[in-house]
Scaffold this motif. Structure first.
Motif, PDB file in Angstrom:
ATOM      1  N   PHE A   1      35.738   9.908 -50.481  1.00 53.46           N
ATOM      2  CA  PHE A   1      35.246   8.955 -51.479  1.00 53.46           C
ATOM      3  C   PHE A   1      34.963   9.620 -52.823  1.00 53.46           C
ATOM      4  CE2 PHE A   1      31.542   6.788 -53.421  1.00 53.46           C
ATOM      5  CZ  PHE A   1      32.132   5.564 -53.695  1.00 53.46           C
ATOM      6  N   ILE A   2      34.201  10.702 -52.810  1.00 52.09           N
ATOM      7  CA  ILE A   2      33.830  11.371 -54.060  1.00 52.09           C
ATOM      8  C   ILE A   2      35.067  11.853 -54.802  1.00 52.09           C
ATOM      9  CG2 ILE A   2      32.708  13.402 -55.038  1.00 52.09           C
ATOM     10  CD1 ILE A   2      30.737  11.250 -54.379  1.00 52.09           C
ATOM     11  N   LEU A   3      35.996  12.454 -54.085  1.00 55.53           N
ATOM     12  CA  LEU A   3      37.215  12.960 -54.718  1.00 55.53           C
ATOM     13  C   LEU A   3      38.051  11.812 -55.284  1.00 55.53           C
ATOM     14  CD1 LEU A   3      38.850  15.460 -55.377  1.00 55.53           C
ATOM     15  CD2 LEU A   3      39.986  15.248 -53.157  1.00 55.53           C
ATOM     16  N   ASN A   4      38.156  10.725 -54.550  1.00 55.46           N
ATOM     17  CA  ASN A   4      38.917   9.568 -55.026  1.00 55.46           C
ATOM     18  C   ASN A   4      38.296   8.971 -56.279  1.00 55.46           C
ATOM     19  OD1 ASN A   4      40.733   9.863 -52.966  1.00 55.46           O
ATOM     20  ND2 ASN A   4      39.936   8.200 -51.710  1.00 55.46           N
ATOM     21  N   MET A   5      36.963   8.842 -56.296  1.00 52.64           N
ATOM     22  CA  MET A   5      36.286   8.294 -57.473  1.00 52.64           C
ATOM     23  C   MET A   5      36.412   9.248 -58.661  1.00 52.64           C
ATOM     24  SD  MET A   5      35.230   5.298 -56.656  1.00 52.64           S
ATOM     25  CE  MET A   5      36.729   5.243 -55.655  1.00 52.64           C
ATOM     26  N   SER A   6      36.365  10.531 -58.375  1.00 50.88           N
ATOM     27  CA  SER A   6      36.537  11.532 -59.433  1.00 50.88           C
ATOM     28  C   SER A   6      37.900  11.393 -60.092  1.00 50.88           C
ATOM     29  CB  SER A   6      36.368  12.936 -58.837  1.00 50.88           C
ATOM     30  OG  SER A   6      36.662  13.924 -59.789  1.00 50.88           O
TER      31      SER A   6
ATOM     32  N   GLY B   1      15.341  -0.591 -50.633  1.00 52.40           N
ATOM     33  CA  GLY B   1      15.232  -0.111 -49.269  1.00 52.40           C
ATOM     34  C   GLY B   1      16.565   0.298 -48.671  1.00 52.40           C
ATOM     35  N   LEU B   2      17.587   0.402 -49.521  1.00 50.95           N
ATOM     36  CA  LEU B   2      18.912   0.802 -49.055  1.00 50.95           C
ATOM     37  C   LEU B   2      19.062   2.311 -49.148  1.00 50.95           C
ATOM     38  CD1 LEU B   2      21.086  -1.888 -50.887  1.00 50.95           C
ATOM     39  CD2 LEU B   2      20.348  -1.917 -48.494  1.00 50.95           C
ATOM     40  N   LYS B   3      19.865   2.864 -48.256  1.00 50.52           N
ATOM     41  CA  LYS B   3      20.146   4.289 -48.277  1.00 50.52           C
ATOM     42  C   LYS B   3      21.638   4.499 -48.501  1.00 50.52           C
ATOM     43  CE  LYS B   3      16.370   5.396 -45.089  1.00 50.52           C
ATOM     44  NZ  LYS B   3      16.009   5.970 -43.773  1.00 50.52           N
ATOM     45  N   PHE B   4      21.962   5.222 -49.557  1.00 46.67           N
ATOM     46  CA  PHE B   4      23.346   5.571 -49.843  1.00 46.67           C
ATOM     47  C   PHE B   4      23.527   7.071 -49.613  1.00 46.67           C
ATOM     48  CE2 PHE B   4      24.709   2.150 -53.170  1.00 46.67           C
ATOM     49  CZ  PHE B   4      24.464   1.167 -52.229  1.00 46.67           C
ATOM     50  N   ASP B   5      24.638   7.445 -49.037  1.00 51.00           N
ATOM     51  CA  ASP B   5      25.001   8.854 -48.903  1.00 51.00           C
ATOM     52  C   ASP B   5      26.468   8.980 -49.291  1.00 51.00           C
ATOM     53  OD1 ASP B   5      25.581  11.458 -48.212  1.00 51.00           O
ATOM     54  OD2 ASP B   5      24.325  11.428 -46.418  1.00 51.00           O
ATOM     55  N   ALA B   6      26.695   9.203 -50.586  1.00 55.33           N
ATOM     56  CA  ALA B   6      28.056   9.191 -51.131  1.00 55.33           C
ATOM     57  C   ALA B   6      28.954  10.233 -50.469  1.00 55.33           C
ATOM     58  CB  ALA B   6      28.017   9.415 -52.637  1.00 55.33           C
ATOM     59  N   GLU B   7      28.379  11.331 -50.034  1.00 61.72           N
ATOM     60  CA  GLU B   7      29.198  12.389 -49.441  1.00 61.72           C
ATOM     61  C   GLU B   7      29.631  12.050 -48.015  1.00 61.72           C
ATOM     62  OE1 GLU B   7      28.123  16.457 -50.291  1.00 61.72           O
ATOM     63  OE2 GLU B   7      26.693  15.780 -51.797  1.00 61.72           O
TER      64      GLU B   7
ATOM     65  N   GLU C   1      25.617   4.131 -45.792  1.00 60.36           N
ATOM     66  CA  GLU C   1      24.567   4.998 -45.247  1.00 60.36           C
ATOM     67  C   GLU C   1      25.095   5.944 -44.170  1.00 60.36           C
ATOM     68  OE1 GLU C   1      20.275   4.680 -42.904  1.00 60.36           O
ATOM     69  OE2 GLU C   1      21.271   2.850 -43.606  1.00 60.36           O
ATOM     70  N   ARG C   2      25.903   5.421 -43.255  1.00 60.45           N
ATOM     71  CA  ARG C   2      26.285   6.219 -42.090  1.00 60.45           C
ATOM     72  C   ARG C   2      27.702   6.792 -42.165  1.00 60.45           C
ATOM     73  NH1 ARG C   2      24.354   1.611 -39.880  1.00 60.45           N
ATOM     74  NH2 ARG C   2      26.313   1.151 -38.786  1.00 60.45           N
ATOM     75  N   GLY C   3      28.506   6.321 -43.118  1.00 64.20           N
ATOM     76  CA  GLY C   3      29.858   6.854 -43.264  1.00 64.20           C
ATOM     77  C   GLY C   3      30.794   6.468 -42.137  1.00 64.20           C
ATOM     78  N   GLU C   4      30.600   5.265 -41.573  1.00 67.05           N
ATOM     79  CA  GLU C   4      31.472   4.783 -40.501  1.00 67.05           C
ATOM     80  C   GLU C   4      32.822   4.324 -41.069  1.00 67.05           C
ATOM     81  OE1 GLU C   4      30.691   4.742 -37.325  1.00 67.05           O
ATOM     82  OE2 GLU C   4      28.511   4.634 -37.135  1.00 67.05           O
ATOM     83  N   ASP C   5      33.852   4.426 -40.254  1.00 61.66           N
ATOM     84  CA  ASP C   5      35.164   3.899 -40.639  1.00 61.66           C
ATOM     85  C   ASP C   5      35.185   2.407 -40.302  1.00 61.66           C
ATOM     86  OD1 ASP C   5      37.753   3.149 -41.075  1.00 61.66           O
ATOM     87  OD2 ASP C   5      38.660   4.829 -39.995  1.00 61.66           O
ATOM     88  N   TYR C   6      34.775   1.604 -41.261  1.00 61.40           N
ATOM     89  CA  TYR C   6      34.628   0.164 -41.014  1.00 61.40           C
ATOM     90  C   TYR C   6      35.956  -0.589 -41.115  1.00 61.40           C
ATOM     91  CZ  TYR C   6      34.685  -0.732 -46.099  1.00 61.40           C
ATOM     92  OH  TYR C   6      35.040  -0.831 -47.412  1.00 61.40           O
ATOM     93  N   SER C   7      37.053   0.147 -41.256  1.00 61.75           N
ATOM     94  CA  SER C   7      38.369  -0.501 -41.270  1.00 61.75           C
ATOM     95  C   SER C   7      38.910  -0.699 -39.854  1.00 61.75           C
ATOM     96  CB  SER C   7      39.375   0.320 -42.083  1.00 61.75           C
ATOM     97  OG  SER C   7      39.698   1.537 -41.417  1.00 61.75           O
TER      98      SER C   7
END
Length: 203
Positions: free
Chosen positions: A54-59, A84-90, A126-132
């Motif tokens: 994600f980070i590399l693609n956005m970069s 109250g949301l948690k983001f973990d971009a990495e 938050e959890r980095g799941e593959d939701y696809s």
């Protein structure tokens, strides 16, 4: 309150914040969560799931360094934490959101769209799941007390509903998400709108 539609994409952090803020608004008013109707939009419908960092693609997309991109998402993470949301971009896995929208179309038939929205957004940001993965979506649907086998039997029909939502967004000339709509009219609201603004603008 009349139904409010929110055009969202599960890949979008601002859709996450806008949808969550409105759900919290409904909860503060003791209004049914079925009052919200999430509508499917895809910001990157041709995402091929080959490059999923994600980070590399956005970069690359915004022509910024990895360090600059991380700082941008640190700011977004701070804004999200206020809800109250948690983001973990990495951790985020950058994959096509279409199947997540297919699941949305199914749960909407049972009034579970808000609960599904929260679970899918948490899975992504938050959890980095593959939701696809259809198997992942089946598990979310099962956790919501719905029939995952029935969902899987309706994939073609649900895919058409996603296309209908995207066409509706085009007809409404929607250019960004989240976009709030009531009675077919676009409302001057955004992901950072306050409860007071919701009160003043929504019927």
């Amino acid at each position: 309150m009349k139904e409010v539609e929110i055009h969202i994409d599960f890949s979008c952090p601002f859709s996450n914040m806008g949808g969550e803020r409105f759900i919290q608004y409904l909860e503060s008013k003791d209004l049914p969560l079925s009052t919200v109707r999430f509508r499917s939009v895809q910001l990157n419908p041709d995402k091929d799931n080959e490059n999923i960092n994600f980070i590399l693609n956005m970069s690359n997309k915004f022509n910024k360094s990895v360090e600059e991109t991380i700082k941008i998402y640190e700011n977004i993470t701070q804004r999200a934490s206020e809800l109250g949301l948690k983001f973990d971009a990495e951790k985020i896995v950058d994959v096509n959101s279409k199947n997540a929208h297919i699941g949305l179309q199914y749960v909407t038939m049972f009034g579970k769209q808000a609960e599904y929205f929260r679970r899918m957004m948490s899975a992504r940001f938050e959890r980095g799941e593959d939701y696809s993965k259809i198997s992942f979506i089946e598990n979310v649907i099962k956790d919501l007390g719905l029939d995952s086998k029935d969902f899987s039997s309706k994939l073609e029909e649900l895919t058409e509903k996603v296309s209908e939502d995207i066409k509706l967004a085009q007809e409404r000339n929607i250019r960004g998400v989240p976009t709030f709509v009531q009675d077919g009219k676009i409302l001057p609201l955004e992901s950072s709108s306050t409860f007071e603004e919701f009160d003043n603008i929504i019927k």
